[in-house]
Write an enzyme that holds these catalytic residues in place. Sequence first.
Site, PDB file in Angstrom:
ATOM      1  N   ARG A  80       0.861  -1.189   0.000  1.00  0.00           N
ATOM      2  CA  ARG A  80       0.000   0.000   0.000  1.00  0.00           C
ATOM      3  C   ARG A  80       0.890   1.228   0.000  1.00  0.00           C
ATOM      4  NH1 ARG A  80      -3.422  -3.038  -1.444  1.00  0.00           N
ATOM      5  NH2 ARG A  80      -5.097  -3.897  -0.170  1.00  0.00           N
ATOM      6  N   GLU A  99      -8.229  33.742   7.430  1.00  0.00           N
ATOM      7  CA  GLU A  99      -8.665  33.768   6.033  1.00  0.00           C
ATOM      8  C   GLU A  99      -9.801  34.743   5.760  1.00  0.00           C
ATOM      9  OE1 GLU A  99      -9.322  29.832   4.493  1.00  0.00           O
ATOM     10  OE2 GLU A  99      -7.224  29.264   4.803  1.00  0.00           O
ATOM     11  N   GLU A 124       1.657  34.149   4.570  1.00  0.00           N
ATOM     12  CA  GLU A 124       2.337  34.964   3.561  1.00  0.00           C
ATOM     13  C   GLU A 124       2.298  34.352   2.168  1.00  0.00           C
ATOM     14  OE1 GLU A 124       7.101  34.046   3.667  1.00  0.00           O
ATOM     15  OE2 GLU A 124       6.344  35.556   5.043  1.00  0.00           O
ATOM     16  N   GLY A 149      -8.548   5.785   0.091  1.00  0.00           N
ATOM     17  CA  GLY A 149      -7.785   4.782  -0.627  1.00  0.00           C
ATOM     18  C   GLY A 149      -6.288   4.968  -0.519  1.00  0.00           C
TER      19      GLY A 149
END
Length: 181
Positions: A36, A95, A137, A114
Amino acid sequence: MELTEKTLNSKTVFDGRILKIMVDDIELPNGHKSNREVVGHPGGVCVAALDEDNYLYFVKQYRYPYHEVVTELPAGKLEKGQTPLENGKRELKEEVGAEGYSYISLGQLYPSPGYTQEIIHLYACRIKSIGSQNPDEDEFLNVEKIHIDKAVEMVLNNQLPDAKTQTAVLKLAMLLKSGKI
């Protein structure tokens, strides 16, 4: 039927500022061997912030992997030493310049189970006040207000392709409709 896969060996092939990539040798439930590829990520947070008229605050920013401007709810990666909720409050302030109240959890999202370990924590809140943005920044954002009903329509019309945004918008809309918020 047993579904668990057993890790036999894990090798880190990349360890960057945000992502860590591992290749794991595993044993499948039937005893066969496989591998994996796993992307480690510190996790993220997303905040659906509603004003008194049920307008949500979104940010528009250029997302390099897609080479396009994406409209999404305020979000960011988790910083060590802070809870997911503390991270969400920080991201909303940075933000959008907003401070919220009455935060509720909208659950967790596995964006791509997954191959990545990333978990995004989803929150909703009401907006208490709006001030100045203070983005990182290397972040360039435009803020946009969209009514929750229009946001749902945009999700259904594939105009908001971001998974965390879609999930938070739809969960919040259902909670508002049912009177649970």
